[in-house]
Structure formats: C-alpha cells, structure tokens
Design a protein around this motif. Structure first.
Motif, PDB file in Angstrom:
ATOM      1  N   CYS A 177       0.839  -1.202   0.000  1.00  0.00           N
ATOM      2  CA  CYS A 177       0.000   0.000   0.000  1.00  0.00           C
ATOM      3  C   CYS A 177       0.869   1.244   0.000  1.00  0.00           C
ATOM      4  CB  CYS A 177      -0.917  -0.010   1.225  1.00  0.00           C
ATOM      5  SG  CYS A 177      -2.064   1.381   1.281  1.00  0.00           S
ATOM      6  N   LEU A 178       0.554   2.181  -0.891  1.00  0.00           N
ATOM      7  CA  LEU A 178       1.264   3.457  -0.964  1.00  0.00           C
ATOM      8  C   LEU A 178       0.635   4.508  -0.059  1.00  0.00           C
ATOM      9  CD1 LEU A 178       1.812   3.698  -4.840  1.00  0.00           C
ATOM     10  CD2 LEU A 178       3.411   2.845  -3.117  1.00  0.00           C
ATOM     11  N   GLY A 179      -0.632   4.358   0.249  1.00  0.00           N
ATOM     12  CA  GLY A 179      -1.338   5.338   1.066  1.00  0.00           C
ATOM     13  C   GLY A 179      -2.815   5.317   0.743  1.00  0.00           C
ATOM     14  N   LEU A 180      -3.502   6.368   1.134  1.00  0.00           N
ATOM     15  CA  LEU A 180      -4.936   6.484   0.920  1.00  0.00           C
ATOM     16  C   LEU A 180      -5.247   7.622  -0.036  1.00  0.00           C
ATOM     17  CD1 LEU A 180      -6.399   6.004   4.528  1.00  0.00           C
ATOM     18  CD2 LEU A 180      -5.929   4.275   2.787  1.00  0.00           C
ATOM     19  N   ALA A 181      -6.404   7.538  -0.660  1.00  0.00           N
ATOM     20  CA  ALA A 181      -6.877   8.589  -1.562  1.00  0.00           C
ATOM     21  C   ALA A 181      -8.377   8.747  -1.381  1.00  0.00           C
ATOM     22  CB  ALA A 181      -6.539   8.265  -3.019  1.00  0.00           C
ATOM     23  N   LEU A 182      -8.860   9.949  -1.642  1.00  0.00           N
ATOM     24  CA  LEU A 182     -10.283  10.251  -1.613  1.00  0.00           C
ATOM     25  C   LEU A 182     -10.759  10.430  -3.048  1.00  0.00           C
ATOM     26  CD1 LEU A 182     -12.932  11.080  -0.167  1.00  0.00           C
ATOM     27  CD2 LEU A 182     -12.053  13.415  -0.124  1.00  0.00           C
ATOM     28  N   ILE A 183     -11.710   9.590  -3.466  1.00  0.00           N
ATOM     29  CA  ILE A 183     -12.267   9.699  -4.826  1.00  0.00           C
ATOM     30  C   ILE A 183     -13.307  10.811  -4.827  1.00  0.00           C
ATOM     31  CG2 ILE A 183     -13.527   8.522  -6.664  1.00  0.00           C
ATOM     32  CD1 ILE A 183     -12.341   5.930  -5.780  1.00  0.00           C
ATOM     33  N   ARG A 184     -12.986  11.898  -5.498  1.00  0.00           N
ATOM     34  CA  ARG A 184     -13.887  13.041  -5.521  1.00  0.00           C
ATOM     35  C   ARG A 184     -14.986  12.901  -6.562  1.00  0.00           C
ATOM     36  NH1 ARG A 184      -9.880  18.210  -4.913  1.00  0.00           N
ATOM     37  NH2 ARG A 184     -11.771  19.223  -5.691  1.00  0.00           N
ATOM     38  N   SER A 185     -14.668  12.309  -7.704  1.00  0.00           N
ATOM     39  CA  SER A 185     -15.699  12.146  -8.730  1.00  0.00           C
ATOM     40  C   SER A 185     -15.234  11.128  -9.761  1.00  0.00           C
ATOM     41  CB  SER A 185     -16.006  13.489  -9.422  1.00  0.00           C
ATOM     42  OG  SER A 185     -14.876  13.943 -10.156  1.00  0.00           O
ATOM     43  N   VAL A 186     -16.217  10.585 -10.453  1.00  0.00           N
ATOM     44  CA  VAL A 186     -15.990   9.686 -11.584  1.00  0.00           C
ATOM     45  C   VAL A 186     -16.566  10.359 -12.820  1.00  0.00           C
ATOM     46  CG1 VAL A 186     -16.432   7.418 -12.577  1.00  0.00           C
ATOM     47  CG2 VAL A 186     -16.109   7.654 -10.106  1.00  0.00           C
ATOM     48  N   ASN A 187     -15.739  10.546 -13.849  1.00  0.00           N
ATOM     49  CA  ASN A 187     -16.160  11.219 -15.076  1.00  0.00           C
ATOM     50  C   ASN A 187     -16.268  10.194 -16.196  1.00  0.00           C
ATOM     51  OD1 ASN A 187     -16.584  12.842 -17.316  1.00  0.00           O
ATOM     52  ND2 ASN A 187     -15.146  14.427 -16.638  1.00  0.00           N
ATOM     53  N   PRO A 188     -17.485   9.675 -16.481  1.00  0.00           N
ATOM     54  CA  PRO A 188     -17.615   8.637 -17.512  1.00  0.00           C
ATOM     55  C   PRO A 188     -17.264   9.128 -18.915  1.00  0.00           C
ATOM     56  CG  PRO A 188     -19.556   8.731 -16.084  1.00  0.00           C
ATOM     57  CD  PRO A 188     -18.758   9.966 -15.817  1.00  0.00           C
ATOM     58  N   SER A 189     -17.508  10.410 -19.214  1.00  0.00           N
ATOM     59  CA  SER A 189     -17.258  10.898 -20.569  1.00  0.00           C
ATOM     60  C   SER A 189     -15.765  10.892 -20.914  1.00  0.00           C
ATOM     61  CB  SER A 189     -17.816  12.317 -20.718  1.00  0.00           C
ATOM     62  OG  SER A 189     -17.208  13.203 -19.778  1.00  0.00           O
ATOM     63  N   SER A 190     -14.923  11.245 -19.952  1.00  0.00           N
ATOM     64  CA  SER A 190     -13.483  11.262 -20.197  1.00  0.00           C
ATOM     65  C   SER A 190     -12.771  10.040 -19.642  1.00  0.00           C
ATOM     66  CB  SER A 190     -12.868  12.518 -19.583  1.00  0.00           C
ATOM     67  OG  SER A 190     -13.060  12.547 -18.183  1.00  0.00           O
TER      68      SER A 190
END
Length: 826
Positions: free
Chosen positions: A678-691
């Motif tokens: 594990c490198l660390g943690l991240a917070l997923i702010r959004s998922v952009n299906p178009s890009s």
C-alpha cells in the motif's frame, strides 16, 4: 489458523465479554470513595487518567449550568443553540443511561458543541462555533465492535496538580514573547500544554519515555488536551539542575479547527499565571503556542487535564527490555484501553533515546523497527493499514500529529498493507498473510541494520479468534519477549499466551493495565482527526518538521487518473466484502476513501484457483495452520496465483467502463501481500464517464507514485470498510463559517478602537455590507452540497423528521449565532 474462516465460531469463542468486565469494574468503583473519574485499573496513589465519559449519541439538546447540571432551554434558547451536526443515516437519539450501538461517524460530537476555541495567536471568540465539552466526552474504551460505556452524571472539574515547579526569577534564565528558558531541579517536572520545540541545554531530562541529553538538536513536541499531558522531568543535572528552552512553533495543525469542530479546544488557550510571569516586559497581548500549567485549574478553557504518569512496573519493564538492545523482539498485547499504545510509544522512545555526544557506550545507530498490527488506531499511518516502519528518532505527540512517515527525516515506511477495515476480525486470513510478509521485510531489514530491535503493537482483539491469532504470532515471529497489559487476566487469555510463550522459549511479562492516555474523543473521532490530519499534512522541501494546510480538500487541485483507454493508470478497482452490482460501482466509489495499492506482479490474487473461486470454507483451502504457517505461505501463494491474473479478473461496468476487480466466491479475495503493498490512501472526488477519468485527492508524494510506475508496478484502488469521510464533506462549510465569523469580529474590534467621521463611517459600512454579503454567499453555497443537509431547527422532532425526509448519507445541522443573518434568512 485453520478455523479462521468459520465466522460463527469466532463469535462463540470469546471467553470473556469486555462489556461484562467493564460493568464489573464500574460496580467495584462505586463502592469506594475515590473520585468518580478514577479508573479501576489505576494503581493506588496514581492520579486518575480518565474521567467518566458520556455517550455522544445519547446526548440530548440541553444546556448545563456551572455545576454540570442540565437546565431546561427556552424556545428562544433552543433556536439560539442550533448546532452543526454531520451524521450518518441513523440520527435517532438514544437514552443517557445505556448505549449499544457504535457511532457511525466522528461528527456526532458536534451535538455537544457550544462555544469557540481560543488558542494560539488568533484571538477571537466565536459565539456560534462548537466547543468540545469535557464533561461530555465520549468513551474510548470498548470491545472490538465499538461498545461505548454507559453515560454517567457530569462531575465538576477538579483542581489537579500538573507541575512540581513554579516559575520565578530564580529559575527563569531568559524569556520573550516566543521563547522560555528555565532551570528544573532534579526529581521535579513541568507540564506544558500546546506545541513547541524543546532544546535541552544542560542536564538529563525525560519526556514520553525518552531520555534527552544536552545537544544542539530541537525536538518538536505536540501536547494537545485530547490526551494526558506529557511532563518534562529532570533526571539529573549540573549542580542538581537541568536547563531547557521551549520555543513557539507554527506547524499549522491548530488551524484545522476551522475545518472540523473536533479540533476545537485542543491546544493552549489564554495566558496562564505562569505565562504572565514569564511574559513580563514583552509586548502587550503576546502569546506563545504553549502554556505552562501548575494545576488543571490554570487552564483558561477549563478542560479536564491530567498529567501522564507511568506505573513503576512499566518503567522497570522498559529498562529491562531496553537492556536487550539489538536482540529485542517484543510483542505488546492486551485488552482494549489497557495502555498498549502508550506503552509501545514510550518503549519506542526509550529505545530510540539519543546517546550523549560525549558518551562512548551503546549507541542505537540502527534505529528501531516498529511493526504496527493495529489497523484501528495505527501510530504512524492512517486507519485501515498494518505496516513496518524503521524509525531513527523519538516522536513526541499523539498519532494525529504524525499520521504519515512520507519524506520524514526521522523514519521511513518499509512496507504497508491495506486491510480496509479497523479490525482484523473482518478477514483474519489476509491479516495473517500481511503480518508474515511484514516479518519477512523485517528479516531483510536486519541484513542492513543487524542491531535493529523490533517492537510489535498488537490490537485489543485479544479474545476468541483474536487470541488464536496472538498465540500463533507468539509461536511464529521469533520473539524475545511478550508483554501482556493486564494483571487481572482473564485466565482464558493469559494461560494460552503463557503456554505459547513457554513452547517458543519467549519471556512473558505481565504488567498492570494503565490507560494513562486520557483522551476526550472516542476512538472513531480520533480516527477521523488522524485521517483528516493525514490528508492535510505536507513536508515542504528543506523543513525537518511537517506543515498542515487549512485549505478544504474541495478547493484543492485534484489528481486526474485515466481508468480506461490508452493512458489507463488504474489496473482495477476492488471493493472488499460481498460482490456488488456493476451499476452501483460508481455510487460506491464517489466520496469514498480507498487504498492505493501498488501491484508488483500480475499474479497477485492470493488463494485464487483456476476456476476463479476462493474455495469457500474448505479446510484444504485454509492458508495457514498453527506453527506450519511460515513454510506454507509461499507455497500457497505460488500455487494459488499461478493461473489467475488481474487482467483475467477485471469486469467493465456497462455505463462508466470502470474496471471492477472481483475474484472469489461470495466475498472478494484480497490481493496477495507478497506481491503488493500500500502506498497510502486517496479520496475519490468524482468519476467522469465521458473522459474515463477519476479525480483523486491524496497526500501520497508524487515521487513515490512516479517511482512505483517506473518500477513497472500497476495501481489498484481498494475500497474497504473504513469510516465515511464526513469531515471532507463539511470542510468548506466550516471554513466559510469561520471566515465570516472572523470578519465580523475584526470589524467589531475596529469599531471599538476609534470613532471616525460620519462620511468615513458610511463608506466603511458600505464596504462592510459588500464583504459580508460575499462571505454569507460562500456559507450558503457551502451548505448546499451533496450528501449534506442543513437543518435549522435543533429540536429532536425536527431532526427525526429531516432524517425521514432525507435519505442522504451525511447530514449537517447548523447553529445560528448572533449577527449571522445567513443562518436565519433562509
């Protein structure tokens, strides 16, 4: 270990209930005349380290008078005291006399917020921002399921002695508005609240287990009110005195109070009597980032403060263990809230104590290896991880002041594994595999540092199946010592541990439980503070100490990563637990905390077989069994993963094209610790299906990510069962409220400073209205975000009605304060 998959047996195997043990201690405490806040496990003559704690979820809206009694509120007072709350879907209040459910998020603490914090150099009193009432602190003691102690009546604060020295002209060497140099006599101590840099100029002093000799080095010390205060004690000195210098520091961690009410009233408040003596001759209104306290009554914020005293058996045990020097391999275990983390921290500092520059004795040049197996309350990493760290210098402060070792000059993270939960019981097999891999890393570390001792911190999961894992570790890790932190047993735990230690030829030491780390936050709240500190901490180049940024994550620039296409940077996205519908993957990911795992080999699915099934509960598929675990791990990893790779296990979602990684039968099989880290943690702010892109916020250094990619490692995001990041949702709202409040108070102070002409007053008023309108617009926009609902009425009926109307995951209840029309005009 062959029994780890049988979940039903795990529940039935617990020989002793932590809840029953706690009730017995409380009944015993009621028969004595000691203060109510004296814990039963305290040795005779020692000060109480904790006070009776109250359930935050069971707190009903009411005010207390100066004696701690609840007084009824008028309708106007209730409207005046509407408070912010960030809660989960269940907002139902419980009674004060019992509590059976685990708090879903740290932000329920804001139910008891009333007043602002006055700390450091920023002098203001925010009438509407919450205060952590020390009479209403939450329980940190409980079983692995997060049981909280029943609520108890509030008690009056006691005038508790903290220091054995009083400042005067005879012992103050020099002082100014940021520095204090004093002489401390032998066998006396000094309690300091706040944050400061410590310089030992003469003599030998002890601090949090470390023995500090005179040197040119500065040690950064964090002493918040959330924990028992560390004391600076003179062990020996020149002519019976030691000379130390305390200097104010600005790390930025105190400014996190503008983002989360849990950070309110954490550091020093106004100047104490000792501060006023040492600040004579300084500029008016001078304040340092630390305060010297004689007694708890000196605290201007009237908090429940206690010094941290160690039991004599603890001190003698630390000395004996440190005598093993490079041969030390100690496992610290015991029940929850017994002082395991405190003992491990003090033992670590004791072994890491820097030798004097003129001494020719043993010098710990190889540092200390710290194997942290507690994913719920890790010391040097955010929650959900087990890791091996190599440390070279002592650390002075609670975990949220050092949530990461990235780019730290005082230590490094050798290897970490993402468990994805705050308790090992969620997946004991994966926990055992990760532990054995970390032990292999320690053996490799010994090749470079042959005199590097090892300290293992085991979680409070010591009953039932946790005992099975603990005894297995005692047999397999090649330890020199086992330290059990409870003289009261129970025998169902101590006897198997003692037998395992005897069979392995390991010395077992039993010490009294001493929950010396007084905290005014629950375990969930401390985890929230630590992970928020993790996401806001940075290490600028050229600085030896970290800095914290108070910018909300929503206003920071995210990292954009392609999850599909030619520039795909994410191999797969794994969700621990049961398999989910592909159409729900996006909803599961947005706003979630994930582990960023580097995959070292495409064949990284532990225990996978050719048909993609994990084997369920069959005995032949169990990865470990008894003492043969060490030689079975490699064989099973190779045999199981030879025919299964990540590419074969990824399924694309129909609408977003997200790479969903799932392998197993019923529940998801985690990645093999021997082929991933594990490198660390991240917070997923959004998922952009178009890009086909993900927007992430992560404190992982870019150099570490680049190095992993250059090494040919793939990246997998693992969504576990960690606490919801409610603090991230409400950061901008709290920051906007703080900005509006500061502006109003600055205008008030300016008006009090002088009386200008009517024309100037008119111009100032127009400018004031424009600025205030912009600030209120910021508050309004910040209160209209997804997963958060602002409830103006603070009554229970209105809160329950809002909970029925809104099915969002997070809610926020605001408190109106005088002069803030934005709270009442809606």
């Amino acid at each position: 270990m062959g029994m780890m998959k049988r979940k039903a047996e795990k529940q039935a195997a617990a020989p002793v209930s932590a809840v029953a043990a706690r009730k017995a201690r409380q009944q015993q405490a009621q028969t004595v005349t000691a203060p109510k806040n004296a814990p039963a496990v305290e040795p005779a003559g020692e000060p109480p380290s904790k006070k009776p704690r109250r359930s935050l979820e069971g707190y009903e809206t009411a005010e207390t008078n100066g004696e701690g009694r609840r007084v009824p509120q008028t309708p106007a007072a209730k409207k005046q005291n509407n408070e912010p709350l960030l809660a989960g879907t269940a907002t139902k209040r419980q009674t004060r006399t019992a509590r059976s459910s685990k708090p879903e998020t740290q932000s329920r603490v804001q139910d008891i917020c009333e007043n602002p914090e006055d700390e450091e150099s920023e002098v203001y009193t925010a009438e509407g921002v919450g205060e952590m009432n020390e009479d209403d602190v939450a329980s940190i003691a409980g079983d692995a399921d997060g049981y909280e102690s029943p609520a108890e009546p509030a008690i009056e604060l006691q005038n508790f002695p903290l220091s054995k020295i009083r400042l005067s002209k005879s012992n103050i060497v020099y002082s100014d508005d940021s520095t204090l140099c004093i002489r401390i006599k032998e066998k006396t101590n000094l309690a300091v609240l706040g944050q400061y840099d410590l310089w030992v100029k003469k003599g030998l002093v002890s601090l949090m287990g470390a023995k500090l000799h005179p040197s040119s080095r500065l040690f950064r010390v964090y002493a918040p009110s959330t924990h028992s205060l560390p004391v600076i004690k003179c062990v020996s000195g020149v002519d019976g005195e030691a000379e130390i210098e305390l200097k104010s520091c600005s790390s930025g961690i105190s400014r996190l109070r503008d983002l989360n009410l849990l950070y309110q009233k954490v550091w020093n408040g106004g100047n104490t009597a000792a501060d006023k003596i040492s600040l004579k001759g300084a500029l008016k209104n001078s304040r340092r980032t630390f305060s010297v306290l004689y007694t708890s009554a000196d605290d201007t914020l009237k908090r429940h403060l206690r010094p941290l005293h160690l039991d004599k058996k603890w001190s003698s045990s630390m000395k004996a263990l440190s005598m093993r020097q490079g041969r030390l391999r100690a496992l610290v275990c015991g029940p929850k809230a017994s002082g395991k983390s405190t003992f491990s921290r003090y033992l670590l500092n004791h072994v890491l104590s820097p030798a004097p520059e003129t001494e020719n004795g043993y010098t710990n040049a190889d540092g200390v290896a710290f194997l942290d197996l507690d994913p719920g309350q890790p010391e040097f990493a955010p929650m959900g991880q087990v890791y091996l760290a190599h440390l070279r210098s002592p650390f002075f402060g609670p975990p949220f002041t050092h949530p990461s070792l990235d780019d730290s000059p005082d230590g490094e993270m050798v290897r970490a594994h993402h468990i994805g939960a705050t308790s090992p019981k969620e997946d004991p097999d994966h926990y055992a595999l990760a532990t054995m891999d970390l032990m292999d890393q320690y053996r490799a570390l010994l090749a470079r540092y042959p005199q590097c001792p090892l300290i293992v911190n085991y979680p409070g999961w010591i009953f039932g199946q946790g005992l099975e894992v603990a005894t297995w570790l005692v047999k397999c890790l090649g330890l020199s010592d086992v330290v059990y932190m409870s003289e009261k047993g129970p025998a169902e735990v101590v006897e198997p541990l003692g037998l395992a230690a005897h069979e392995a030829g390991v010395t077992m030491t039993i010490l009294p439980s001493q929950p010396t780390d007084f905290v005014s936050r629950s375990s969930a709240q401390l985890r929230s503070m630590q992970i928020q500190s993790y996401f806001h901490m940075s290490r600028p180049t050229g600085l030896s100490t970290p800095l914290w940024l108070e910018t909300p994550l929503s206003l920071s620039r995210p990292i954009t990563v392609d999850y599909a296409g030619a520039r795909q940077g994410i191999l797969g996205i794994m969700v621990m637990g049961s398999q989910i519908n592909l159409d729900l993957l996006r909803e599961v990911l947005e706003g979630a905390i994930v582990g960023v795992v580097a995959v070292e080999s495409p064949h990284v699915i532990a225990g996978a077989v050719s048909n993609g099934a994990s084997g369920g509960d069959d005995e032949e598929n169990e990865p470990v069994s008894g003492v043969d675990v060490d030689m079975n791990l490699d064989e099973r990893a190779i045999a199981g993963s030879s025919t299964m790779s990540i590419a074969d296990s990824v399924t694309r979602t129909p609408h977003e094209d997200l790479p969903y990684l799932f392998i197993g039968s019923g529940s998801c099989t985690p990645l093999d610790p021997k082929a991933s880290h594990c490198l660390g943690l991240a917070l997923i702010r959004s998922v952009n299906p178009s890009s086909h892109q993900l927007e992430l916020s992560t404190p992982i250094p870019h150099s570490q990510l680049s190095e992993s990619l250059k090494s040919g490692y793939g990246i997998v995001l693992v969504r576990g069962q960690l606490d919801n990041p409610n603090w991230a949702i409400s950061e901008e709202y709290h920051a906007a409220r703080a900005a509006e409040r500061r502006y109003q108070q600055s205008v008030t102070q300016t008006r009090k400073g002088g009386d200008a002409g009517s024309e100037k007053k008119g111009g100032d008023l127009e400018q004031h209205n424009q600025t205030l309108a912009l600030l209120r617009e910021r508050v309004r926009r910040a209160s209209s975000v997804p997963w958060m609902t602002v409830v103006e009425d603070n009554s229970r009926r209105q809160r329950e009605a809002a909970a029925r109307r809104e099915k969002s995951l997070w809610k926020l209840r605001k408190k109106a304060y005088p002069g803030s029309e934005s709270e009442t005009d809606c």
